[in-house]
Structure formats: structure tokens, C-alpha cells
Design an enzyme around this catalytic site. Sequence first.
Site, mmCIF file in Angstrom:
data_model
loop_
_atom_site.group_PDB
_atom_site.id
_atom_site.type_symbol
_atom_site.label_atom_id
_atom_site.label_comp_id
_atom_site.label_asym_id
_atom_site.label_seq_id
_atom_site.Cartn_x
_atom_site.Cartn_y
_atom_site.Cartn_z
ATOM 1 C CB SER A 47 -3.809 25.765 3.776
ATOM 2 O OG SER A 47 -4.471 24.908 4.674
ATOM 3 N N GLY A 55 -16.712 18.293 -11.873
ATOM 4 C CA GLY A 55 -16.689 17.816 -10.486
ATOM 5 C C GLY A 55 -17.778 18.511 -9.696
ATOM 6 C CB THR A 66 -12.600 22.214 -4.692
ATOM 7 O OG1 THR A 66 -11.804 21.815 -3.571
ATOM 8 C CG2 THR A 66 -11.829 23.248 -5.500
ATOM 9 C CD GLN A 106 -11.618 22.354 0.010
ATOM 10 O OE1 GLN A 106 -11.146 23.361 -0.494
ATOM 11 N NE2 GLN A 106 -11.995 21.312 -0.714
ATOM 12 C CB CYS A 161 -5.493 18.949 -4.282
ATOM 13 S SG CYS A 161 -5.867 20.452 -3.349
ATOM 14 C CG ASN A 162 -2.508 21.869 -1.664
ATOM 15 O OD1 ASN A 162 -2.006 21.878 -2.779
ATOM 16 N ND2 ASN A 162 -3.375 22.791 -1.274
ATOM 17 N NE ARG A 163 -2.000 19.443 3.952
ATOM 18 C CZ ARG A 163 -0.890 20.115 4.276
ATOM 19 N NH1 ARG A 163 0.094 19.504 4.892
ATOM 20 N NH2 ARG A 163 -0.781 21.399 3.986
ATOM 21 C CD GLN A 171 -9.543 18.830 2.226
ATOM 22 O OE1 GLN A 171 -8.556 19.391 2.716
ATOM 23 N NE2 GLN A 171 -9.781 18.857 0.918
ATOM 24 C CD GLU A 182 -7.776 25.364 3.134
ATOM 25 O OE1 GLU A 182 -9.000 25.219 3.017
ATOM 26 O OE2 GLU A 182 -7.006 24.425 3.390
#
Length: 419
Positions: free
Chosen positions: A107, A187, A191, A114, A50-52, A118, A112
Amino acid sequence: MQLVALGINHHTAPVDVRERVAIVPERMETHLRSLLLQPAVAEASLLSTCNRTELVVALDDADAPAPLDWFRHACAALQKPVDPYLAIFRGPLAARHLFRLAGGLDSLVIGEPQILGQMKDAYELAQRAGGVGKWLGRTYQQAFAVAKRIRTDTAIGANPVSVAFAAVSLARQIFGDLSRHTALIIGAGDTAELTLRHLHGQGVRSITIANRTLARAQQLAAPYGAQAVPLAAVPAVLERADIVLSSTNSELPILGKGTVESALKARRRRPMFLVDLAVPRDIESEVASLRDVYLYTVDDLRGVVQEGLQSRQAALAEAERIVDAQVDAFVEWCNAQQAVPLVKALRGGMLRTRDVETERALADLAHGHPPEQVIRRLAHDLTNKLAHGPSVQIRRAGEQGDAALLDAMRRLLGFDGNA
């Protein structure tokens, strides 16, 4: 060989750009195999969260350009130039980027964990696609080691700060005591699971989980006593939710303005708090225009996140020192790779000389020559032949007054300055 990392991230691009270039999991392998076919790309990996959305490649030619055209083509859905949002790292800077990424230092929520999972998924995919060789293998394994050391040797992960935690914290600021409210999680990925854990920890007992695969929702819901429903049931259960947190891999929005508006009418205008943690976004941006709705995206959580970062600043400095040390080690390894062909050539030449002289000695023994004589001749001939090349270069350097080469030879041969 040159290591290159490039892409967009939450530092360089807003969510409306990131969601247009995000690669859904079903297409990752196809994109990766396409990347591996690009000129000069010897090894490659892809990461899209979601961020990259980023790629890491090892180019077999240090002067070769980065695969920018491939990335531009992959981002065609953006329908505008992606270059203004790009971040590009080369060589040691690319390694530093990966090390900081694995340690959670790049991040949105510093520290974090997570992102590490990934990255491991991205590495495993690259392995399956044949994209991991010596360079990416070394870089990723070192990145994972950096992450482990940061977790072990610093307090950067001591406080439970994450985007999911930030979302629940924001809900608490808006509603106060969350135990009196209901929640809907759309979902059932990592997350969503983290969000469920934080909601349950805040006393929320009426939680519904909606997911495309009902069995996965049921598996996630069971330990917390939550209800599981299929994704198609969201419009029916939405009106009961005070808090809605959505995080799916859907390419299209899950919640539209009309669906939320209908739920609000059924709620008799009681406020609804929605957090969209997905990229691409799960909730249409037009929903924010509705009265009695609080809609936040991952980018809106920055302020909440910052409050949880103050306790991590000292640990952050310590973690950066760990990264610096590992980058130095990576540079030393890269430099050592330049000597590998020379070492192989040196050993190869010596081994060929050894084999020739060994065969000659064995032949002499077979013809009845005295063993002592054969051994002495073998030692004499090996010494002369192995010393010949260096001796010629030393003599030539002396004749030409090349003091630098003579000094290098002394260090190479392990002699002190008086030799």
C-alpha cells in the site's frame, strides 16, 4: 492451472492514469462476468481502489496468455496504451503479490488495514459471480490468513498511519491548531469515516459531511456531532470550510474551478486546504491554479506518509518473512495438486480391484464355500493383484539397471536402503 495477477497500481502509474482506468462499483460485476468469459480463464476476481485496478485469474492452461487484451479493452477510457503502466505476476509471484497486498505491505501507506476490507469485498463479489474455485479460494483464504498473522505477530499496524491520517497531518502542518478551523468531508465511505475520526481527534468540532445519500451522511455524522448535507449543497457550504477532504466514487468531478473560485471570493481570500483522495479525482486539477488554495491528491501525500513509516521498518522485515513462509507453503500446495490425478487414479484402480474380489468372495459364501477358505482366497488374490503392477515395474527397472527408479520405488513404498 496457472495463477496470474495483473493491473496498474500506485507504483506503476500516476493518479491521472489510475483514475481513467478505475472501475466504479456499479460496473464491477459486469466487468467481472465479462472477464470470466475470456479464453482459458477458469476463475477470476477484480479489485479497483484509488491506488490500483487489478485482476487475478486462474488459467486452466498453464501455457495460456494472460488476459491482456481484455484489460486493454477495459482501460479504453485512457485513450493511450496502458501497457507501459502494467505490472504482471505469475505463479508464486502472483500469490506473493496478493499476500503482500492483504498484509498492507504494497500500500501507499505501509500496514494500512483498509485494503484488506477491499480485498474481502472483491472476493465476495467473485464468489457471487461464480469466479472462485479451488485456486482462487485457496489463494485468497491464505492471503487473509497472512494478513491476520501480520496484524497479530508484528507491530506494523501499531501507529495510526493511513492516507486519511496523512491528509489530516498535512492540514495540521499548514494551519497549526485545527480546533479553530472548519472542515468539509465530501463522501461517506470508509476513507471519509477514517478522515472524520482523525479530524475529530485533532479537535475539529465544526465538521460538515456531504454525500449523495443524505441518510448515510447523517448516520456517519451523528456520533461526532457533525452536520450532514446532501451533495447538491456543497457549493453553499464550501465557503465555510477551511479544510476540504473529498473521497467519493463519482465518475465526474464534484468540485470545479468555478465553484471553488466563488467560495474563495466569499471567504475574502482566506486560504483553503483541499485534499482529493478519490480516483477518479473529485476535484478538477485546474483548482490548483487558484490563489490561496492548497490542493493535494493521493500521490502528493507520499512525503507525509513516509514520515509515519520509519517506526514500521523493523515490523516490515518481520512481515516479509511471514509472507515468504506462506509463499513456500503455497508452492508446496501447488506442487501437490500435480499429484492429485495420480492419487485418484491409484485409489480408483485399487477400489475397483477390491470391489471385484469382494463380489467374488460374497458369491462363494452364497454358494456355501467355507468362510475361512473364502477369506484366505480373498486375501491371497487381493495381495497378488495389488502387488502385480509395482512388482512388474521394479523387476523391469532392475533388468534395465535403472537405479533412480528403484530408489524412487523404495521411497514410495517406505522401504529403507537395505530392502
